[in-house]
Design a protein around this motif. Structure first.
Motif, PDB file in Angstrom:
ATOM      1  N   UNK A  55      10.769 -43.459 -48.852  1.00  0.00           N
ATOM      2  CA  UNK A  55      11.967 -44.070 -49.413  1.00  0.00           C
ATOM      3  C   UNK A  55      12.937 -43.099 -50.042  1.00  0.00           C
ATOM      4  N   UNK A  56      12.652 -41.826 -50.007  1.00  0.00           N
ATOM      5  CA  UNK A  56      13.509 -40.835 -50.672  1.00  0.00           C
ATOM      6  C   UNK A  56      14.737 -40.487 -49.833  1.00  0.00           C
ATOM      7  N   UNK A  57      15.779 -40.022 -50.548  1.00  0.00           N
ATOM      8  CA  UNK A  57      16.986 -39.536 -49.866  1.00  0.00           C
ATOM      9  C   UNK A  57      16.822 -38.099 -49.395  1.00  0.00           C
ATOM     10  N   UNK A  58      15.865 -37.407 -49.961  1.00  0.00           N
ATOM     11  CA  UNK A  58      15.595 -36.023 -49.592  1.00  0.00           C
ATOM     12  C   UNK A  58      14.238 -35.624 -50.104  1.00  0.00           C
ATOM     13  N   UNK A  59      13.706 -34.531 -49.576  1.00  0.00           N
ATOM     14  CA  UNK A  59      12.358 -34.121 -49.948  1.00  0.00           C
ATOM     15  C   UNK A  59      12.257 -32.604 -49.922  1.00  0.00           C
ATOM     16  N   UNK A  60      11.468 -32.080 -50.852  1.00  0.00           N
ATOM     17  CA  UNK A  60      11.096 -30.673 -50.825  1.00  0.00           C
ATOM     18  C   UNK A  60       9.807 -30.569 -50.021  1.00  0.00           C
ATOM     19  N   UNK A  61       9.757 -29.678 -49.066  1.00  0.00           N
ATOM     20  CA  UNK A  61       8.573 -29.584 -48.216  1.00  0.00           C
ATOM     21  C   UNK A  61       7.319 -29.248 -49.010  1.00  0.00           C
TER      22      UNK A  61
ATOM     23  N   UNK B 128      11.307 -42.663 -30.074  1.00  0.00           N
ATOM     24  CA  UNK B 128      11.057 -44.030 -29.624  1.00  0.00           C
ATOM     25  C   UNK B 128      11.421 -45.023 -30.732  1.00  0.00           C
ATOM     26  N   UNK B 129      12.286 -45.992 -30.453  1.00  0.00           N
ATOM     27  CA  UNK B 129      12.683 -46.950 -31.503  1.00  0.00           C
ATOM     28  C   UNK B 129      11.526 -47.846 -31.923  1.00  0.00           C
ATOM     29  N   UNK B 130      11.662 -48.371 -33.135  1.00  0.00           N
ATOM     30  CA  UNK B 130      10.755 -49.361 -33.712  1.00  0.00           C
ATOM     31  C   UNK B 130       9.364 -48.817 -34.023  1.00  0.00           C
ATOM     32  N   UNK B 131       9.201 -47.513 -33.995  1.00  0.00           N
ATOM     33  CA  UNK B 131       7.951 -46.944 -34.487  1.00  0.00           C
ATOM     34  C   UNK B 131       7.943 -47.022 -36.015  1.00  0.00           C
ATOM     35  N   UNK B 132       6.778 -47.208 -36.629  1.00  0.00           N
ATOM     36  CA  UNK B 132       6.706 -47.281 -38.092  1.00  0.00           C
ATOM     37  C   UNK B 132       6.777 -45.891 -38.726  1.00  0.00           C
ATOM     38  N   UNK B 133       7.918 -45.225 -38.538  1.00  0.00           N
ATOM     39  CA  UNK B 133       8.123 -43.884 -39.079  1.00  0.00           C
ATOM     40  C   UNK B 133       9.483 -43.828 -39.758  1.00  0.00           C
ATOM     41  N   UNK B 134       9.660 -42.820 -40.616  1.00  0.00           N
ATOM     42  CA  UNK B 134      10.921 -42.631 -41.338  1.00  0.00           C
ATOM     43  C   UNK B 134      11.273 -41.147 -41.308  1.00  0.00           C
ATOM     44  N   UNK B 135      12.534 -40.864 -41.085  1.00  0.00           N
ATOM     45  CA  UNK B 135      13.036 -39.492 -41.196  1.00  0.00           C
ATOM     46  C   UNK B 135      13.542 -39.271 -42.613  1.00  0.00           C
ATOM     47  N   UNK B 136      13.202 -38.139 -43.211  1.00  0.00           N
ATOM     48  CA  UNK B 136      13.659 -37.804 -44.558  1.00  0.00           C
ATOM     49  C   UNK B 136      14.302 -36.419 -44.515  1.00  0.00           C
ATOM     50  N   UNK B 137      15.587 -36.289 -44.930  1.00  0.00           N
ATOM     51  CA  UNK B 137      16.222 -34.961 -44.946  1.00  0.00           C
ATOM     52  C   UNK B 137      15.474 -33.994 -45.852  1.00  0.00           C
ATOM     53  N   UNK B 138      15.510 -32.716 -45.481  1.00  0.00           N
ATOM     54  CA  UNK B 138      14.748 -31.694 -46.199  1.00  0.00           C
ATOM     55  C   UNK B 138      15.655 -30.827 -47.067  1.00  0.00           C
ATOM     56  N   UNK B 139      15.162 -30.497 -48.255  1.00  0.00           N
ATOM     57  CA  UNK B 139      15.856 -29.537 -49.109  1.00  0.00           C
ATOM     58  C   UNK B 139      15.918 -28.193 -48.390  1.00  0.00           C
ATOM     59  N   UNK B 140      17.023 -27.491 -48.568  1.00  0.00           N
ATOM     60  CA  UNK B 140      17.195 -26.202 -47.899  1.00  0.00           C
ATOM     61  C   UNK B 140      17.710 -26.303 -46.488  1.00  0.00           C
TER      62      UNK B 140
END
Length: 301
Positions: free
Chosen positions: A183-189, A253-265
């Motif tokens: 649910x985050x807008x961004x993440x530190x790896x 592939x659409x409708x997979x239970x996954x989320x993309x989260x932008x990365x710091x840096x």
């Protein structure tokens, strides 16, 4: 008088690294390719190849000759361009090559737009790996390629090619939708340093980006699964088998239970357009480059 056919064999040896590989690309036998180079050396009165281990390497004289050979090749291309300059309108075949993501997101829509706007132009697309793109350009089998910038590419100053930046493709962290970071807008790896990872195969240019991004965040990823295709990676993530870095251009592939989260840096890879030296002046390539720049401006959101 230098036999330009023999000179082309020497250029191929330099490009492919061995006489055998050059012969294969030119549809010669290795012995025939070697004979061509021996004849060229005899004509010039200099040694062009010298032993190195079990193989050979180019002599300083050969390296000097190749600088002139590349210039000759570029002048021939310029002469052809000048002869066709009066045509103006993009027409005839345009042979383009690119990695799979570039074909799907950039080259396919580019070809569709060119078909509508320039009916006399015929675009022929080939999906290839980065190294093969440069081979096709060198051999005159491709007019334009979209490639990923990698350390293995010819240097930007290589006189045989014209490489130009097209876009930066950022990597997102891909997690299962139930993951605490989803649910985050961004993440530190560093937040996923202890997680199992899904990474590209060792021979993929993107493998370096993934390892480098994790290294910049202060850890080495625990790679437990390897995948060549980004959709395979996405399915592994969807089953909770790990996290992954995936370029934003990759259409999953659409409708997979996954989320993309932008990365710091903002870890990213660079995509380039590449032609043979001077090839960007061709009307067909000019039209294609205009479409690619327009598509690139909105491809990464």
């Amino acid at each position: 008088m230098i036999d330009l056919r023999r000179l082309h064999v020497l250029r191929a040896v330099s490009h492919y690294g061995t006489v055998t590989a050059a012969a294969r690309a030119l549809h010669f036998t290795p012995s025939a390719a070697s004979q061509q180079i021996r004849s060229l050396a005899r004509d010039l009165g200099v040694d062009l190849l010298e032993p190195q281990g079990r193989g050979v390497r180019l002599t300083p004289a050969a390296e000097s000759l190749l600088a002139h050979a590349d210039a000759i090749e570029a002048r021939w291309d310029e002469a052809e361009l000048d002869l066709r300059a009066g045509e103006g309108v993009p027409s005839g075949p345009l042979r383009v090559a690119g990695l799979s993501v570039a074909v799907a997101v950039l080259l396919a829509p580019m070809a569709a737009r060119l078909r509508e706007r320039h009916p006399r132009l015929s675009v022929l697309i080939r999906e290839v790996e980065v190294v093969e793109s440069f081979d096709l350009l060198f051999e005159g089998e491709a007019d334009l390629a979209v490639v990923e910038a990698t350390p293995a590419n010819p240097p930007a100053a290589d006189a045989r090619f014209d490489q130009r930046p097209l876009l930066d493709d950022p990597f997102d962290l891909v997690v299962q939708e139930s993951h605490p970071l989803a649910g985050r807008d961004g993440v530190d790896l560093a937040d996923v340093a202890q997680e199992p990872w899904i990474a590209p195969m060792a021979d993929s240019p993107c493998r370096t980006h993934v390892i480098s991004a994790c290294g910049a965040a202060g850890f080495t990823p625990d790679v437990v699964h390897l995948a060549r295709d980004w959709n395979v990676t996405a399915h592994l993530v969807a089953h909770g088998l790990g996290v992954a870095l995936v370029p934003r251009l990759a259409r999953l592939t659409p409708r997979l239970p996954i989320v993309r989260v932008p990365c710091a840096g903002r870890p990213h890879r660079k995509l380039l357009t590449c032609t043979r030296r001077g090839g960007h002046r061709r009307p067909a390539v000019v039209a294609a480059m205009e479409e690619l720049r327009t598509l690139a401006a909105t491809a990464v959101v």
